[in-house]
Each structure stands twice: as C-alpha cells, then as structure tokens.
Design an enzyme around this catalytic site. Structure first.
Site, short mmCIF file in Angstrom:
data_model
loop_
_atom_site.label_atom_id
_atom_site.label_comp_id
_atom_site.label_asym_id
_atom_site.label_seq_id
_atom_site.Cartn_x
_atom_site.Cartn_y
_atom_site.Cartn_z
N ASP A 1 33.68 37.18 34.98
CA ASP A 1 33.64 37.20 36.43
C ASP A 1 33.63 35.79 37.00
O ASP A 1 32.97 34.89 36.50
CB ASP A 1 32.42 37.95 36.95
CG ASP A 1 32.51 38.17 38.45
OD1 ASP A 1 33.48 38.83 38.88
OD2 ASP A 1 31.65 37.66 39.17
N HIS B 1 37.11 40.57 36.78
CA HIS B 1 37.43 39.83 38.00
C HIS B 1 38.95 39.77 38.03
O HIS B 1 39.58 39.21 37.14
CB HIS B 1 36.82 38.42 37.92
CG HIS B 1 37.16 37.55 39.08
ND1 HIS B 1 36.25 37.23 40.06
CD2 HIS B 1 38.31 36.90 39.42
CE1 HIS B 1 36.80 36.44 40.95
NE2 HIS B 1 38.07 36.23 40.58
N HIS C 1 34.76 44.23 42.64
CA HIS C 1 35.00 43.90 44.06
C HIS C 1 36.44 44.15 44.54
O HIS C 1 37.14 43.23 44.98
CB HIS C 1 34.58 42.47 44.38
CG HIS C 1 34.93 41.41 43.37
ND1 HIS C 1 36.21 41.22 42.88
CD2 HIS C 1 34.16 40.47 42.80
CE1 HIS C 1 36.19 40.21 42.04
NE2 HIS C 1 34.96 39.73 41.97
N ASN D 1 35.14 35.56 47.69
CA ASN D 1 36.24 35.81 46.78
C ASN D 1 36.01 37.15 46.07
O ASN D 1 35.03 37.28 45.34
CB ASN D 1 36.35 34.69 45.75
CG ASN D 1 37.60 34.80 44.91
OD1 ASN D 1 38.54 35.49 45.26
ND2 ASN D 1 37.63 34.11 43.78
N ASP E 1 27.78 41.82 44.45
CA ASP E 1 28.32 40.50 44.12
C ASP E 1 27.44 39.41 44.74
O ASP E 1 27.93 38.45 45.33
CB ASP E 1 29.78 40.37 44.57
CG ASP E 1 30.47 39.13 43.98
OD1 ASP E 1 29.87 38.47 43.10
OD2 ASP E 1 31.59 38.82 44.41
N HIS F 1 24.29 30.27 46.99
CA HIS F 1 24.67 28.87 46.94
C HIS F 1 23.66 28.05 47.73
O HIS F 1 22.89 28.58 48.54
CB HIS F 1 26.06 28.66 47.53
CG HIS F 1 27.17 29.27 46.74
ND1 HIS F 1 27.56 28.79 45.51
CD2 HIS F 1 27.98 30.33 47.00
CE1 HIS F 1 28.56 29.52 45.05
NE2 HIS F 1 28.84 30.47 45.92
N PHE G 1 32.88 29.71 47.57
CA PHE G 1 33.10 31.13 47.81
C PHE G 1 31.81 31.90 47.56
O PHE G 1 31.08 31.62 46.60
CB PHE G 1 34.16 31.68 46.86
CG PHE G 1 35.57 31.26 47.15
CD1 PHE G 1 36.33 31.93 48.09
CD2 PHE G 1 36.16 30.20 46.46
CE1 PHE G 1 37.65 31.56 48.34
CE2 PHE G 1 37.47 29.82 46.70
CZ PHE G 1 38.22 30.51 47.65
#
Length: 426
Positions: A150, A177, A230, A276, A303, A307, A321
């Site tokens: 991923d 992914h 996703h 993303n 997901d 960050h 992302f």
C-alpha cells in the site's frame, strides 16, 4: 473478570434492549434484567447503543520509521476513540516488514502497545518497490494477515501474477494499492474542471481502473483472494461488479472521504483535501454509493493516514497525500447516511464491522454469546462538533474538522477491557 453492561440498546439483526454480561473477554449472557454478579464491574449504558466493535482493514500507524506522524500507541488510541476494536496496519514503514525478523518485532509491538486488536499486513515485495517477492509462507507463520504494497501500486504484471500465485498457495490475500504510475504523471488532484480551475496537474481516473483491470484478470487466473483498496472511480466499480459475476474472489473497500466528498467540494488549493486516490467527480462518488448498496463494495475502511502539520501546509503541489479518519468515520457516515435515511444502522455496521471481519477471517464483527467482547457504545441522539483538540491521533489532517455530527463514541471495549471511555460518561 466480569463486566455487566446494563440498559443498552443492542444493535444488530437480533437487536434488543437490555443487558450484556462479559466474562473473561467474551460475551457470556444477553437479555433483560440480568442479575449482577457480586464481582462484576457495572457499566450503566442508560439507553446508549451498543454495536459490534468496528473493524478497519486499512490504517497507517507509521511506526517504525515515521513516529513524528503517528505511533502504534497513538494510532490504536485514536482507533478506539472512533469505536474501532480491530484494525489492520499497512507495511509502508521503515524498515519495511518484508522479512521475518522485522515482521515478528512489529507484530509483538502491535500487541504490547495497543489496547485494541492490531493485525499486520506484510509487504508483497522487498522494500515495497522491487520485483523480489517476500517469503509468504514464513511471513504468514510470523503473523502476517496478508500482503500489501500500500502506497505503491505493483507496476510489473509478472510480479503481481507471481505474488498472487504465492499468496494463493498459503491462503492469504493480496491487498492492492491500485495505481499505474505512468498514468498518474505527477498529478496531485483528480483531472477535470477543478484541476483546471486551480491550475494543478491532474491524475487521470484510468490510472486506477487500468491497473485494476489487469489485476482482476490475474486474480481470476490464480484464484487468490484479491482485495482492492480505496476504490474511487465509476469504472473501477463496473470492473469489480463484472468480476464478481464471473466468480473472481475479489473484495473491495471504499473510504468515508470518497463516499462523502467529491472534487466539487474542494474549496481551493487546500492541502487538507489532497489524498490518494484523489477525490473524484460526483458521478464517481454516486457510483461508489450504489456499489455499497448492491454489494460490489464490501466494506468501508478509513485509510487513516496521519501527517505532521508541516506536511499538510500549503499547496496541493507540495503537501503530502492523505487524511486521518479513525476518529471521525463512524459519526460522519452515521450522520450522512443513516440519519438521512439512505441506509440503516445495521447496514452501516455490516460495512464497518461484520463484512470486513468476515472477508479477512477475523473473530470480530458480531454480538453473540461466546463472541469476543469487542463492543462500541455510542450516543446516537445528540449532536456534537468535530474538534481535533479532542483527538488522540498525532495527525490533525482532515477536511471534516468543525462539522456537526451525531454518533459520539462513549466507550470502546476490546476483549472486555475498556480501550476508550469518554470523560464524564457511563
């Protein structure tokens, strides 16, 4: 150890109003007016709803390697705050869990640092980017629930084909992914009118569906359990729907943000909306919703991608992302989907608990005598505002901060132990 939850509204296909008795981490009895054992801890639900603990098969806990973003401890605490009792962590870490030594250490740390159940995916290939497959039999024996790269699509078709053969041989899923790097072409937002208006390089939707078409063909040939992460486009939904009709062993997830937002909701060059795959068109979002209802999409996964503030500051062009989702997913979806009448609470529980548990063979997602006491208590009746000051995740990167929602988590129990309790409740 015994715990008695009293006066709860128990959700599920056999829902009732009454009590739940927990003994040694499992549900021992259910019914109205259960006797209180002398040595039991009592939780007074006072009409709160009890659901099976939520199950999220797609989180990023960032440890080891990126603990400035998140740790296993903070990520698991955030998940518990959001009502999750079981999560599966992705392997895009440093070092990558692509060998038995590193995977064994990570599995042990997941167990020691988390108050919920944290399962682990191992890498499909060494370093996530090579064409060298990891040792699937040894990695599964060391605790890998399945295999994923991923964050990076497997670019080489032969590599993916051999990976599927290897995973099928040990009865483990490939968790993909799906992204063709050549078609992404350094884009940062969905290609379309919004990208043009903001002057930002776009990501063509076929970067997902083209690789998905390849993978579904390979999955059909190998018989592997192929899980599509996703999903974000109408074309992808159509491909999965057709593959399921042909008997391909495929499951798929959609995220809360792709179900609730499309690129028309992006207010400007705001990196909180950069993810993303990117937010797609309204047509794509509506196709995802249709896919949930007809079973093409099996489950909802967050997901959760924390960050630092610096990484999510500034333009789409430079920011990282991803958004966080563990602490907001249930409330957002309950408010938008259930309270609007689009689906029932039991359907939402299926997508967020029962079906992901079943797809990955997890002992979770149900309320029954003998089942693990993985339970979430929620207040469905009172509105509150999403406030990131209350979050337990290190990440605060979300476009949903400030939204008014229903479905506040009051407590989360994993194996009968309190993993989260809202201050001043129960």
């Amino acid at each position: 150890m015994k715990t008695l939850i009293k006066h709860a509204i128990v959700a599920g296909p056999n829902g009732f109003t009454g009590d739940l008795l927990i003994e040694d981490g499992r549900i021992a009895a259910m019914g109205s007016h259960l006797a209180t054992p002398a040595d039991a801890t009592v939780i007074e639900a006072a009409g709160a709803t009890v659901m099976p603990g939520l199950v999220d098969v797609h989180v990023h806990f960032r440890e080891p390697g990126f603990t400035q973003k998140e740790t296993i401890k903070t990520g698991a605490a955030a998940a518990a705050h959001g009502g999750y009792t079981t999560v599966v962590a992705m392997p895009n870490l440093d070092p990558v869990p692509d060998n038995v030594t590193d995977l064994t250490a990570l599995v042990a740390k997941n167990a020691s640092d988390a108050m919920i159940h944290v399962e682990q995916f191992a890498a499909i290939t060494t370093g996530l980017r090579s064409t060298d497959l990891t040792d699937y039999a040894a990695m599964k024996a060391a605790g890998a629930l399945g295999f994923s790269n991923d964050g990076v699509g497997v670019q080489d078709a032969a590599t993916m084909y051999h990976a599927m053969q290897g995973a099928a041989a040990v009865d483990a899923p490939i968790v993909a992914h799906i992204e063709d790097n050549g078609l992404v072409n350094h884009g940062v937002i969905n290609a379309g009118p919004k990208a043009q208006a903001l002057g930002l390089p776009g990501i063509n939707h076929v970067s997902e569906s083209a690789q998905l078409a390849r993978d579904l063909t390979l999955a059909e040939a190998t018989g592997v359990h192929y899980h599509a992460c996703h999903i974000s486009t109408k074309q992808s939904i159509e491909l999965i729907r057709d593959a399921k009709k042909r008997g391909v062993n495929v499951t798929a997830e959609a995220t809360p943000h792709h179900l609730l937002l499309d690129d028309g909701h992006i207010p400007g060059d705001d990196a909180m909306f950069k993810m993303n795959p990117p937010l797609r068109s309204e047509m794509d979002r509506l196709a995802l919703m249709d896919g949930l209802l007809d079973g093409t999409i099996d489950m909802i996964a967050t997901d959760h991608a924390p960050h630092t503030a610096a990484e999510k500051t500034g333009s789409f062009k430079d920011a990282a992302f991803g958004i966080v989702g563990s602490e907001t997913a249930f409330a957002l979806l309950y408010t938008s989907f259930v309270r609007s009448g689009w689906c029932t609470l039991n359907q939402l529980i299926d997508w967020m608990s029962t079906k992901p548990a079943a797809a990955f063979g997890l002992d979770a997602g149900r309320i029954a005598i003998g089942a693990p006491a993985d339970l979430t208590l929620v207040d469905l009746d009172h509105a509150y505002q999403i406030d990131d000051a209350t979050w337990l995740s290190k990440g605060h990167n979300s476009p949903f901060i400030g939204h008014t929602v229903y479905g506040k988590v009051l407590a989360t129990l994993a194996a009968g132990q309190l993993a989260y309790q809202e201050e001043g409740t129960l």
